[in-house]
Design a protein around this motif. Structure first.
Motif, PDB file in Angstrom:
ATOM      1  N   VAL A 293      10.767   2.365   1.868  1.00 48.07           N
ATOM      2  CA  VAL A 293      10.359   1.149   1.162  1.00 48.07           C
ATOM      3  C   VAL A 293       8.842   1.144   1.013  1.00 48.07           C
ATOM      4  O   VAL A 293       8.114   1.231   2.008  1.00 48.07           O
ATOM      5  N   ILE A 294       8.371   1.023  -0.221  1.00 48.52           N
ATOM      6  CA  ILE A 294       6.935   1.074  -0.520  1.00 48.52           C
ATOM      7  C   ILE A 294       6.510  -0.262  -1.122  1.00 48.52           C
ATOM      8  O   ILE A 294       7.038  -0.686  -2.157  1.00 48.52           O
ATOM      9  N   ASN A 295       5.561  -0.916  -0.504  1.00 50.11           N
ATOM     10  CA  ASN A 295       5.136  -2.245  -0.919  1.00 50.11           C
ATOM     11  C   ASN A 295       4.390  -2.242  -2.245  1.00 50.11           C
ATOM     12  O   ASN A 295       3.477  -1.443  -2.468  1.00 50.11           O
ATOM     13  N   ALA A 296       4.770  -3.158  -3.146  1.00 49.03           N
ATOM     14  CA  ALA A 296       4.069  -3.360  -4.409  1.00 49.03           C
ATOM     15  C   ALA A 296       3.726  -4.837  -4.568  1.00 49.03           C
ATOM     16  O   ALA A 296       3.910  -5.428  -5.631  1.00 49.03           O
ATOM     17  N   ASP A 297       3.247  -5.434  -3.479  1.00 55.18           N
ATOM     18  CA  ASP A 297       2.812  -6.830  -3.474  1.00 55.18           C
ATOM     19  C   ASP A 297       1.353  -6.861  -3.037  1.00 55.18           C
ATOM     20  O   ASP A 297       1.006  -6.378  -1.955  1.00 55.18           O
TER      21      ASP A 297
ATOM     22  N   PRO B 120      11.749   3.415   7.164  1.00 55.45           N
ATOM     23  CA  PRO B 120      10.303   3.575   6.930  1.00 55.45           C
ATOM     24  C   PRO B 120       9.772   2.594   5.885  1.00 55.45           C
ATOM     25  O   PRO B 120      10.369   2.439   4.816  1.00 55.45           O
ATOM     26  N   HIS B 121       8.681   1.930   6.203  1.00 52.09           N
ATOM     27  CA  HIS B 121       7.984   1.034   5.280  1.00 52.09           C
ATOM     28  C   HIS B 121       6.546   1.536   5.125  1.00 52.09           C
ATOM     29  O   HIS B 121       5.914   1.927   6.106  1.00 52.09           O
ATOM     30  N   ARG B 122       6.037   1.508   3.909  1.00 50.94           N
ATOM     31  CA  ARG B 122       4.677   1.969   3.652  1.00 50.94           C
ATOM     32  C   ARG B 122       3.895   0.936   2.848  1.00 50.94           C
ATOM     33  O   ARG B 122       4.461   0.181   2.053  1.00 50.94           O
ATOM     34  N   LEU B 123       2.586   0.921   3.064  1.00 52.11           N
ATOM     35  CA  LEU B 123       1.607   0.081   2.354  1.00 52.11           C
ATOM     36  C   LEU B 123       1.757  -1.399   2.684  1.00 52.11           C
ATOM     37  O   LEU B 123       1.412  -2.271   1.882  1.00 52.11           O
ATOM     38  N   TYR B 124       2.245  -1.696   3.886  1.00 49.27           N
ATOM     39  CA  TYR B 124       2.284  -3.073   4.379  1.00 49.27           C
ATOM     40  C   TYR B 124       1.226  -3.235   5.468  1.00 49.27           C
ATOM     41  O   TYR B 124       1.194  -2.462   6.429  1.00 49.27           O
ATOM     42  N   GLY B 125       0.354  -4.246   5.295  1.00 45.33           N
ATOM     43  CA  GLY B 125      -0.609  -4.564   6.342  1.00 45.33           C
ATOM     44  C   GLY B 125      -1.564  -3.444   6.688  1.00 45.33           C
ATOM     45  O   GLY B 125      -2.041  -3.359   7.813  1.00 45.33           O
ATOM     46  N   HIS B 126      -1.903  -2.597   5.725  1.00 43.06           N
ATOM     47  CA  HIS B 126      -2.777  -1.460   6.016  1.00 43.06           C
ATOM     48  C   HIS B 126      -4.210  -1.676   5.544  1.00 43.06           C
ATOM     49  O   HIS B 126      -5.042  -0.780   5.672  1.00 43.06           O
ATOM     50  N   VAL B 127      -4.515  -2.897   5.038  1.00 48.70           N
ATOM     51  CA  VAL B 127      -5.844  -3.191   4.503  1.00 48.70           C
ATOM     52  C   VAL B 127      -6.422  -4.407   5.214  1.00 48.70           C
ATOM     53  O   VAL B 127      -5.717  -5.403   5.421  1.00 48.70           O
ATOM     54  N   ASP B 128      -7.689  -4.338   5.581  1.00 49.40           N
ATOM     55  CA  ASP B 128      -8.353  -5.476   6.214  1.00 49.40           C
ATOM     56  C   ASP B 128      -8.669  -6.546   5.176  1.00 49.40           C
ATOM     57  O   ASP B 128      -8.967  -6.236   4.010  1.00 49.40           O
TER      58      ASP B 128
ATOM     59  N   ALA C 275     -11.207  -8.221   4.706  1.00 43.22           N
ATOM     60  CA  ALA C 275     -12.576  -8.162   4.196  1.00 43.22           C
ATOM     61  C   ALA C 275     -12.718  -7.216   3.005  1.00 43.22           C
ATOM     62  O   ALA C 275     -13.769  -7.179   2.367  1.00 43.22           O
ATOM     63  N   VAL C 276     -11.667  -6.464   2.705  1.00 42.72           N
ATOM     64  CA  VAL C 276     -11.703  -5.475   1.626  1.00 42.72           C
ATOM     65  C   VAL C 276     -11.251  -6.112   0.317  1.00 42.72           C
ATOM     66  O   VAL C 276     -10.228  -6.797   0.263  1.00 42.72           O
ATOM     67  N   ASN C 277     -12.019  -5.861  -0.742  1.00 43.30           N
ATOM     68  CA  ASN C 277     -11.637  -6.310  -2.085  1.00 43.30           C
ATOM     69  C   ASN C 277     -10.716  -5.238  -2.669  1.00 43.30           C
ATOM     70  O   ASN C 277     -11.110  -4.430  -3.494  1.00 43.30           O
ATOM     71  N   PHE C 278      -9.467  -5.255  -2.217  1.00 43.94           N
ATOM     72  CA  PHE C 278      -8.522  -4.202  -2.567  1.00 43.94           C
ATOM     73  C   PHE C 278      -8.126  -4.326  -4.033  1.00 43.94           C
ATOM     74  O   PHE C 278      -7.824  -5.417  -4.524  1.00 43.94           O
ATOM     75  N   SER C 279      -8.099  -3.197  -4.728  1.00 48.47           N
ATOM     76  CA  SER C 279      -7.860  -3.196  -6.173  1.00 48.47           C
ATOM     77  C   SER C 279      -6.549  -2.503  -6.519  1.00 48.47           C
ATOM     78  O   SER C 279      -5.956  -1.796  -5.694  1.00 48.47           O
ATOM     79  N   ALA C 280      -6.125  -2.677  -7.766  1.00 46.99           N
ATOM     80  CA  ALA C 280      -4.933  -1.984  -8.243  1.00 46.99           C
ATOM     81  C   ALA C 280      -5.147  -0.475  -8.222  1.00 46.99           C
ATOM     82  O   ALA C 280      -4.225   0.293  -7.920  1.00 46.99           O
TER      83      ALA C 280
ATOM     84  N   ALA D  55      -3.702   4.831  -5.672  1.00 49.30           N
ATOM     85  CA  ALA D  55      -4.026   6.015  -4.863  1.00 49.30           C
ATOM     86  C   ALA D  55      -3.160   6.064  -3.607  1.00 49.30           C
ATOM     87  O   ALA D  55      -2.650   7.123  -3.225  1.00 49.30           O
ATOM     88  N   ASP D  56      -2.989   4.915  -2.954  1.00 45.10           N
ATOM     89  CA  ASP D  56      -2.144   4.859  -1.759  1.00 45.10           C
ATOM     90  C   ASP D  56      -0.675   5.094  -2.116  1.00 45.10           C
ATOM     91  O   ASP D  56       0.065   5.757  -1.373  1.00 45.10           O
ATOM     92  N   ALA D  57      -0.240   4.536  -3.254  1.00 46.97           N
ATOM     93  CA  ALA D  57       1.146   4.695  -3.674  1.00 46.97           C
ATOM     94  C   ALA D  57       1.459   6.150  -3.983  1.00 46.97           C
ATOM     95  O   ALA D  57       2.579   6.626  -3.721  1.00 46.97           O
ATOM     96  N   ALA D  58       0.488   6.871  -4.536  1.00 46.63           N
ATOM     97  CA  ALA D  58       0.701   8.290  -4.830  1.00 46.63           C
ATOM     98  C   ALA D  58       0.972   9.066  -3.542  1.00 46.63           C
ATOM     99  O   ALA D  58       1.838   9.957  -3.505  1.00 46.63           O
TER     100      ALA D  58
END
Length: 313
Positions: free
Chosen positions: A35-39, A63-71, A73-78, A83-86
C-alpha cells in the motif's frame, strides 16, 4: 518483464472518509500487495490522528509506504512525492508485490498517470522574503504585485489564496518565468496508460458527510487535540502544508483560547466536508480514467482487480 506483477498497479482514490483504506488493505491481503500513500497530509509524521492514517496494526499486516515519513517543518511538494513514489514502485516490482496507490490528493494521482511539471528549486532566501512580505503587507498586495509581474498566473488565482499566490510569485522571482510556462515542461508519468486500473469511491453525499462528521469526532476522542498541541508548540510557519491540514487551524485557535472546542470541531468538520466536495469535482474533470463506483459495489471491483493481479503473475 519478469516481475510477478509486471508494471501493473491499482489506484484507489475517493473523498475523505469514503472507505479507501479498508478497500486497499483487503486488496493487498488478497493479491499480495504493498500500500503506497497518495494523500498529501498523511505523509506528515506529526499528523497521525488528525489525518486518519492507517493504524499500527494495519501497517503491521501489510507493507505500507510513504506514511508519516516527512517532518511537518518540510514544505513537501508533489515533485518530492513523485520521487518517493518512484522508489516505492520499484520496491514493489523487485519484491513482486502489487503496488496499490491510495489517497485523495488529485494532483498526486495526476502526476502519477500524466506526469508533472518541473519547477527548479526555489532558494530559501527568496521563499522567506516572499512569505515575510505576505505577512507584512497582506495577500492583496502580493496578488497586485503578481498581477504586474505575471498577469496570466494572477488571473487564474483566487484573490485570497495565500499559498498559491506566494508560490507563483516565488517562481517568477526565482526563475524569471511564469509558473504556467513551467507547467508545460514536465516529467513523464510513472504509470503510463494501460499499466494500471483506477477506481474512485463515490458515496452518496449525505452518507459521506455523516461519516466525515463522525470520524472527526472520533479523532478528537482518540487524542487529536493533544497531537495538535504538540504540533503548535513547535512554532512552525502557518503557511506550511501540515499547518493547514483540515481541523488543524481551528484546533490551534481553540488551544489559544480563541474558540470553544465545540466551535473548533464544527469548523473542522465543515472544512473537511467542503474539501470532499472539491475532491468530487477535481477527479471528475481532471482524471476521467478513474472508474466511479459506489462503496457497496467496491467489493466487486476489488475482486476484478485481485483476479487481474493474479493473472499477471
Amino acid at each position: 518483464m519478469s516481475e510477478r506483477h509486471s508494471s501493473k498497479a491499482v489506484l484507489i482514490a475517493g473523498p475523505t472518509a469514503s472507505g479507501k483504506s479498508a478497500l486497499a488493505l483487503e486488496l493487498a491481503l488478497s493479491a499480495g500487495g504493498i500500500v503506497i500513500n497518495a494523500d498529501s497530509m498523511q505523509v506528515y509524521r506529526d499528523l497521525r490522528i488528525i489525518t486518519a492514517r492507517p493504524t499500527q496494526d494495519e501497517e503491521a499486516r501489510i507493507p505500507h509506504r510513504l506514511y508519516g515519513h516527512v517532518d511537518a517543518a518540510v514544505n513537501f511538494s508533489a515533485g518530492a512525492w513523485v520521487a518517493d513514489a518512484a522508489k516505492a514502485l520499484e520496491e514493489a516490482r523487485i519484491e513482486g508485490r502489487l503496488p496499490i496507490f491510495i489517497g485523495g490528493t488529485g494532483l498526486y494521482f495526476k502526476a502519477l498517470t500524466a506526469g508533472l511539471s518541473v519547477v527548479p528549486p526555489i532558494a530559501a532566501e527568496i521563499r522567506e522574503d516572499v512569505r515575510a512580505r505576505l505577512e507584512r503587507n497582506g495577500v492583496e498586495a502580493l496578488h497586485a504585485e503578481l498581477a504586474r509581474r505575471d498577469p496570466r498566473a494572477a488571473e487564474r488565482l483566487n484573490l485570497r489564496d495565500r499559498t498559491r499566490i506566494a508560490r507563483a510569485l516565488e517562481v517568477i522571482e526565482a526563475t524569471g518565468r511564469s509558473l504556467l510556462d513551467w507547467h508545460h515542461e514536465g516529467q513523464p508519468p510513472l504509470l503510463p496508460k494501460d499499466s494500471f486500473r483506477a477506481v474512485f469511491l463515490a458515496p452518496e453525499r449525505d452518507e459521506l458527510y455523516a461519516r466525515i462528521d463522525a470520524r472527526f469526532d472520533a479523532m478528537l476522542a482518540a487524542g487529536a487535540l493533544t497531537e495538535i498541541e504538540q504540533l503548535a508548540a513547535r512554532g512552525l510557519d502557518p503557511l506550511l502544508p501540515a499547518m493547514k491540514a483540515h481541523g488543524v487551524p481551528a484546533l490551534i485557535r481553540q488551544l489559544r483560547g480563541e474558540l470553544s472546542l465545540e466551535d473548533a470541531a464544527m469548523i473542522g468538520r465543515a472544512d473537511t466536508r467542503h474539501y470532499a466536495k472539491r475532491q468530487f469535482t477535481w477527479f471528475r474533470h481532471q482524471l476521467p480514467e478513474f472508474e466511479w463506483v459506489k462503496p457497496d459495489e467496491a467489493r466487486g471491483w476489488l475482486a476484478g482487480a485481485a483476479n487481474a493481479a493474479r493473472a499477471s503473475r
